[in-house]
Design an enzyme around this catalytic site. Structure first.
Site, short mmCIF file in Angstrom:
data_model
loop_
_atom_site.label_atom_id
_atom_site.label_comp_id
_atom_site.label_asym_id
_atom_site.label_seq_id
_atom_site.Cartn_x
_atom_site.Cartn_y
_atom_site.Cartn_z
N SER A 205 0.83 -1.20 0.00
CA SER A 205 0.00 0.00 0.00
C SER A 205 0.86 1.24 0.00
O SER A 205 2.05 1.20 0.34
CB SER A 205 -0.89 0.01 1.24
OG SER A 205 -0.05 0.16 2.37
N LYS A 206 0.23 2.32 -0.36
CA LYS A 206 0.88 3.62 -0.47
C LYS A 206 1.46 4.05 0.88
O LYS A 206 2.47 4.74 0.92
CB LYS A 206 -0.18 4.64 -0.91
CG LYS A 206 0.34 5.61 -1.93
CD LYS A 206 -0.79 6.44 -2.45
CE LYS A 206 -0.26 7.37 -3.51
NZ LYS A 206 -1.28 7.92 -4.34
N ARG A 207 0.81 3.62 1.95
CA ARG A 207 1.25 4.01 3.28
C ARG A 207 2.72 3.62 3.51
O ARG A 207 3.43 4.28 4.25
CB ARG A 207 0.37 3.30 4.32
CG ARG A 207 -0.20 4.19 5.36
CD ARG A 207 -1.33 3.52 6.14
NE ARG A 207 -1.58 2.13 5.80
CZ ARG A 207 -1.07 1.10 6.44
NH1 ARG A 207 -0.26 1.28 7.45
NH2 ARG A 207 -1.38 -0.14 6.07
#
Ligand code: GLU
Length: 480
Positions: A254-256
């Site tokens: 994920s982008k996180r």
């Protein structure tokens, strides 16, 4: 044997994800390995999520990665159009055929009705799904609702009796589902656009797709697709669901946890060959410990049998390592050309082209990405008037260091031919003359030449800088 036909079928809803590039790459490799055809199909039926520029950028990214399609929107082909939004009559025809066979039906339920249904089911602790009430409408009921001006969706009918459905997955083996887990899936929306499920089946059939290699998240949809194939009397393709991509901590990528779009890696100065090589190893392995492959070699080695079931960790350190492998093998002129977009001031590059190329050769082994080049070249291109770091300033102000610079000026001035070897010889004489040794010699000598306390090997720096620039810097330091 039939020709292998595979497709990459992205929805143009944003930037191309690393996972999307992996799907495209595996399809491309499979097609090339078997002398087949790699198709790009744009699945643009969800008008609410459609991003106009996404499609063009996505095609640019595939080109950048070197995996352009054989058939698709830009290249054309015998199975076009390749945008689902241009194939609406085919989906309607399939929906009508299903309705005529009693395998699909119009549903007039409003979103409020569906919300209410869901809430009631939730309140009773039941699974939320469409309860099939519009299945029971008579032709008269339908006519009445049509006359009221209501536009129905079309839903598919599930088999009357619960049924075990088996997806024969080329990676996972047989995966069983029960039709009770399914819903009367909407096939055609009231705006006349198909849902993904209908469109994917109609198109994979019409485009004569033989193998569907797609992300694992689509596995639970596959039983619905198999039912549609059966209802329409078509032969389904073979399926291979690719393992999830994970972060280092094994959470879903994920982008996180860092960049997930291909464009972000391009913008950071990763080379397409390195990214492609790295991505090829996300869930696939050659069966031994080799890791560096050209695209051509990947084509030779690729097989679905060697794709894993378990999630593949996207290890950014490994990507850096991979990129470094490719960076260090680039011909230096090409390295400089590729790094051009990363220079804040291109005129510096143009004025000093030869020096830049020589210097790039020196710093090349320590570059991780193309974006590292400009800062690493600063050492060579520094403005003589630029302010110095305090420790460099203090060192260069010492009498002893001025004397060292004077001695360097004399002995380096006599070096002929200019080069790393001549520099080392001359520095032996400087050492004798000044009595300075080890760090006391080399750190100030480096500062005299580069105005920095660290950097690549000094003889190589000197060779790349050339006689005039090196001596100019030394004389400047000697004068203080
Ligand atoms: N349009 C779907 C996606 O964006 C394609 C899924 C499939 O390959 O069937 O992932």
């Amino acid at each position: 044997m039939e020709t292998v036909r595979v497709r990459f079928a992205p929805s143009p809803t944003g930037e191309l994800h690393i996972g999307g590039l992996r799907t495209a790459l595996f399809n491309y490799l499979y097609a090339r390995r078997h002398g087949g055809v790699f198709i790009l199909r744009i699945e643009d039926t969800d008008r609410t999520r459609y991003v106009p520029e996404a499609e063009l950028r996505l095609m640019e990214m595939l080109k950048w990665a070197g995996i352009a399609p054989d058939e698709g929107p830009q290249v054309g082909g015998p199975h076009g159009p390749y945008h689902q939004s241009e194939r609406l009559p085919m989906y309607r025809q399939a929906a009508e055929e299903l309705m005529a066979k009693g395998l699909a039906y119009p549903c007039y339920c409003s979103s409020e009705t569906l919300d209410q249904m869901r809430q009631q089911q939730q309140a009773r602790g039941m699974p939320t799904r469409y309860d099939g009430r519009c299945r029971k409408l008579t032709p008269d009921d339908r006519k009445r609702l049509d006359d009221k001006g209501l536009t129905p969706v079309v839903r598919m009918v599930l088999p009357d009796r619960e049924e075990r459905m088996v997806v024969k997955d080329l990676i996972r083996g047989n995966v069983a589902f029960n039709t009770s887990q399914l819903d009367d899936q909407v096939l055609l929306k009231s705006d006349g656009f198909p849902t993904y499920h209908l469109a994917v089946v109609v198109d994979d059939h019409a485009m004569e797709i033989t193998h569907v290699l797609r992300a694992e998240e689509w596995l639970p949809s596959t039983p619905k697709h198999l039912l549609l194939y059966r209802y329409l009397g078509w032969e389904p393709p073979q399926y291979a669901h690719l393992p999830l991509l994970l972060n280092d901590d094994r959470s879903k990528m994920s982008k996180r946890k860092g960049d997930v779009s291909v464009e972000a890696y391009q913008a950071k100065g990763y080379l397409p060959e390195a990214l492609v090589n790295f991505i090829a190893l996300l869930g696939w392995s050659p069966g031994d410990d080799r890791e560096v492959f050209t695209l051509e070699e990947l084509v030779q080695e690729f097989s679905i049998e060697r794709i894993n079931k378990t999630g593949a960790v996207f290890n950014r350190d490994k990507l850096d390592w991979m990129n470094q492998q490719y960076m260090s093998r680039l011909p230096v002129e090409r390295l400089v050309a590729l790094a051009r977009p990363f220079f804040p001031d291109l005129s510096v590059l143009e004025r000093n082209h030869d020096l830049v190329v020589r210097a790039a050769g020196v710093v090349q082994p320590s570059l991780v990405t193309l974006a590292d080049l400009p800062s690493q070249l600063e050492l060579f291109l520094k403005d003589p008037q630029a302010p110095l770091a305090p420790e460099v300033d203090q060192t260069l102000a010492k009498d002893e260091v001025r004397r060292l610079a004077g001695s360097m000026a004399t002995h380096l001035g006599a070096v002929n031919p200019w080069g790393a070897k001549g520099f080392q010889e001359a520095m032996k004489t400087v050492q004798k003359e000044t009595g300075l040794k080890g760090r006391d010699l080399w750190i100030p000598a480096r500062m005299v030449i580069t105005r920095a306390g660290e950097g690549p090997e000094l003889p190589l720096v000197v060779e790349a800088l050339g006689r005039d620039l090196t001596l100019e810097r030394i004389r400047q330091a000697a004068q203080g």
